[in-house]
Design an enzyme around this catalytic site. Structure first.
Site, PDB file in Angstrom:
ATOM      1  N   LEU A   1      -6.539  -5.567   7.084  1.00 13.53           N
ATOM      2  CA  LEU A   1      -6.213  -6.627   6.237  1.00 13.53           C
ATOM      3  C   LEU A   1      -6.691  -6.446   4.831  1.00 13.53           C
ATOM      4  CD1 LEU A   1      -6.475  -9.604   8.781  1.00 13.53           C
ATOM      5  CD2 LEU A   1      -4.400  -8.233   8.001  1.00 13.53           C
TER       6      LEU A   1
ATOM      7  N   GLU B   1     -12.088  -5.163  -4.819  1.00 12.43           N
ATOM      8  CA  GLU B   1     -12.623  -3.833  -4.786  1.00 12.43           C
ATOM      9  C   GLU B   1     -11.968  -2.891  -5.475  1.00 12.43           C
ATOM     10  OE1 GLU B   1     -11.964  -6.043  -2.130  1.00 12.43           O
ATOM     11  OE2 GLU B   1     -14.274  -6.524  -2.032  1.00 12.43           O
TER      12      GLU B   1
ATOM     13  N   HIS C   1       2.316   3.269  -9.006  1.00 15.65           N
ATOM     14  CA  HIS C   1       2.408   2.059  -9.473  1.00 15.65           C
ATOM     15  C   HIS C   1       3.304   1.383 -10.147  1.00 15.65           C
ATOM     16  CE1 HIS C   1      -1.810   1.894  -7.676  1.00 15.65           C
ATOM     17  NE2 HIS C   1      -2.354   2.847  -8.492  1.00 15.65           N
TER      18      HIS C   1
ATOM     19  N   ASP D   1       0.938  -1.256  -0.075  1.00 16.60           N
ATOM     20  CA  ASP D   1       0.038  -0.165  -0.161  1.00 16.60           C
ATOM     21  C   ASP D   1       0.901   1.216   0.182  1.00 16.60           C
ATOM     22  OD1 ASP D   1      -2.383   1.501   0.062  1.00 16.60           O
ATOM     23  OD2 ASP D   1      -2.723   1.184   2.066  1.00 16.60           O
TER      24      ASP D   1
ATOM     25  N   LEU E   1      11.285 -20.222  -4.861  1.00 18.98           N
ATOM     26  CA  LEU E   1      10.392 -19.482  -4.358  1.00 18.98           C
ATOM     27  C   LEU E   1       9.020 -19.720  -5.389  1.00 18.98           C
ATOM     28  CD1 LEU E   1       9.735 -17.085  -2.330  1.00 18.98           C
ATOM     29  CD2 LEU E   1       9.982 -15.682  -4.635  1.00 18.98           C
TER      30      LEU E   1
ATOM     31  N   ARG F   1       0.001   7.616  -2.773  1.00 16.21           N
ATOM     32  CA  ARG F   1       0.395   8.656  -1.956  1.00 16.21           C
ATOM     33  C   ARG F   1       1.750   9.000  -2.178  1.00 16.21           C
ATOM     34  NH1 ARG F   1      -0.910   6.120   3.581  1.00 16.21           N
ATOM     35  NH2 ARG F   1      -1.537   4.407   1.957  1.00 16.21           N
ATOM     36  N   TRP F   2       2.736   8.074  -2.448  1.00 13.84           N
ATOM     37  CA  TRP F   2       3.920   8.215  -3.036  1.00 13.84           C
ATOM     38  C   TRP F   2       3.960   9.271  -4.138  1.00 13.84           C
ATOM     39  CZ3 TRP F   2       7.111   7.244  -7.318  1.00 13.84           C
ATOM     40  CH2 TRP F   2       8.243   7.348  -6.998  1.00 13.84           C
TER      41      TRP F   2
ATOM     42  N   GLU G   1       1.635 -13.805  11.650  1.00 17.73           N
ATOM     43  CA  GLU G   1       2.352 -12.693  12.723  1.00 17.73           C
ATOM     44  C   GLU G   1       2.041 -11.303  11.588  1.00 17.73           C
ATOM     45  OE1 GLU G   1       3.340 -12.759  15.678  1.00 17.73           O
ATOM     46  OE2 GLU G   1       3.033 -15.048  15.736  1.00 17.73           O
TER      47      GLU G   1
ATOM     48  N   ARG H   1       2.022  -5.339   6.037  1.00 21.25           N
ATOM     49  CA  ARG H   1       1.222  -4.140   5.218  1.00 21.25           C
ATOM     50  C   ARG H   1       2.136  -2.874   5.272  1.00 21.25           C
ATOM     51  NH1 ARG H   1      -4.812  -2.677   4.332  1.00 21.25           N
ATOM     52  NH2 ARG H   1      -4.616  -0.821   3.150  1.00 21.25           N
TER      53      ARG H   1
HETATM   54  C1  FPP Z   1      -2.115   0.198  -3.446  1.00 20.50           C
HETATM   55  O1  FPP Z   1      -1.608   1.612  -3.314  1.00 20.50           O
HETATM   56  C2  FPP Z   1      -1.521  -0.646  -4.250  1.00 20.50           C
HETATM   57  C3  FPP Z   1      -2.288  -1.216  -5.382  1.00 20.50           C
HETATM   58  C4  FPP Z   1      -3.787  -1.000  -5.354  1.00 20.50           C
HETATM   59  C5  FPP Z   1      -1.779  -1.947  -6.522  1.00 20.50           C
HETATM   60  C6  FPP Z   1      -0.659  -2.660  -6.248  1.00 20.50           C
HETATM   61  C7  FPP Z   1       0.107  -2.492  -7.186  1.00 20.50           C
HETATM   62  C8  FPP Z   1       1.283  -2.357  -7.682  1.00 20.50           C
HETATM   63  C9  FPP Z   1       2.333  -2.479  -6.432  1.00 20.50           C
HETATM   64  C10 FPP Z   1       2.256  -2.276  -8.889  1.00 20.50           C
HETATM   65  C11 FPP Z   1       1.918  -3.213  -9.868  1.00 20.50           C
HETATM   66  C12 FPP Z   1       1.995  -4.752  -9.436  1.00 20.50           C
HETATM   67  C13 FPP Z   1       2.881  -5.506 -10.358  1.00 20.50           C
HETATM   68  C14 FPP Z   1       2.812  -6.783  -9.624  1.00 20.50           C
HETATM   69  C15 FPP Z   1       3.508  -5.414 -11.318  1.00 20.50           C
HETATM   70  P1  FPP Z   1      -2.553   2.639  -3.478  1.00 20.50           P
HETATM   71  O2  FPP Z   1      -2.809   3.133  -4.698  1.00 20.50           O
HETATM   72  O3  FPP Z   1      -3.905   2.181  -2.687  1.00 20.50           O
HETATM   73  O4  FPP Z   1      -2.019   3.605  -2.554  1.00 20.50           O
HETATM   74  P2  FPP Z   1      -2.539   4.925  -1.693  1.00 20.50           P
HETATM   75  O5  FPP Z   1      -3.016   3.934  -0.318  1.00 20.50           O
HETATM   76  O6  FPP Z   1      -1.335   5.626  -1.311  1.00 20.50           O
HETATM   77  O7  FPP Z   1      -3.729   5.508  -2.529  1.00 20.50           O
END
Ligand code: FPP
Length: 225
Positions: free
Chosen positions: A179, A60, A29, A12, A124, A16-17, A191, A172
């Site tokens: 979760l 979701e 992303h 997550d 893995l 924001r990043w 854990e 997380r």
């Molecule tokens: C949550 O960050 C992340 C996601 C909903 C998608 C996860 C995707 C990636 C890590 C990149 C692509 C993955 C692969 C396997 C190529 P968010 O957008 O909810 O962040 P925020 O909470 O800051 O809004």
């Protein structure tokens, strides 16, 4: 000492990043995908870790703006196509979980292709959770076995799930303590580690530190010492 055989991560903080740097959310992303590669390769070369399950797209996440969803789909497809050599070089088997029938035919083909081409790898196991939600997974499992007249046992349900392996360590990133419908059945005795670092800033040394703490925890699984 505990062994972190199965690590699961809610990645997550991408949006924001990016926003913190004045960039569009999707840039987060993109940066997050690079961390997926780094963390996966690290885990593939760690002697304790057998499985890594990453929450890449939840049931979701369809509620997000159309352009963000489309970007995530393209990013996933690009990642899987480009990183097939990384899977093979590091002996990583790709085993997606989730209901991928909702994805485009092209993405479904790419997912199946990487799965087939890495099926012989015995290092893995990397599972990307794709259109995954624990409630959906449990319901699909129940529907698979409900035709039997026997009572459903824990083993029957567990075997019918997409992910049949208990999680040892669930991490997380991004500061929230929830979760979010991820591996609810499999995390019964996991854990839980929550860290404030946003996923694109997460480094293998952060993972190393978490694993170090995990190895020292006394896990009782409901019993006594
Ligand atoms: C949550 O960050 C992340 C996601 C909903 C998608 C996860 C995707 C990636 C890590 C990149 C692509 C993955 C692969 C396997 C190529 P968010 O957008 O909810 O962040 P925020 O909470 O800051 O809004």
């Amino acid at each position: 000492m505990n062994r972190a055989k199965h690590i699961a991560i809610v990645m997550d903080g991408n949006g924001r990043w990016a926003e913190l740097q004045g960039k569009k959310r999707v840039k987060g992303h993109e940066a997050g995908a690079k961390v997926v590669k780094k963390v996966t390769t690290y885990c593939a070369n760690h002697e304790d870790i057998e499985r890594l399950t990453l929450y890449a797209f939840s049931t979701e996440n369809w509620k997000r703006p159309r352009l963000e969803v489309e970007f995530l789909m393209k990013l996933l497809e690009k990642y899987l196509r480009n990183e097939l050599p990384t899977y093979l070089e590091n002996n990583i088997r790709f085993e997606p979980i989730g209901d991928i029938r909702a994805f485009s035919k092209s993405l479904q083909r790419t997912i199946k292709d990487v799965k087939e081409k890495t099926a012989h790898c015995d290092g893995l196991v990397q599972s990307l959770a794709l259109n995954y939600g624990a409630h959906d997974e449990i319901l699909r499992a129940i529907n698979k076995i409900k035709t039997s007249s026997e009572n459903i046992t824990e083993a029957m349900l567990s075997n019918a799930l997409d992910c049949k392996h208990n999680v040892d360590l669930l991490i997380r990133t991004g500061g929230d303590h929830r979760l979010s419908n991820f591996l609810l059945w499999q995390s019964a005795y996991a854990e839980l580690f929550f860290c404030d670092t946003l996923w694109p800033d997460f480094e293998t040394k952060d993972l190393e530190q978490i694993i170090k703490k995990f190895t020292k925890i006394e896990r009782r699984f409901g019993g006594l010492k």
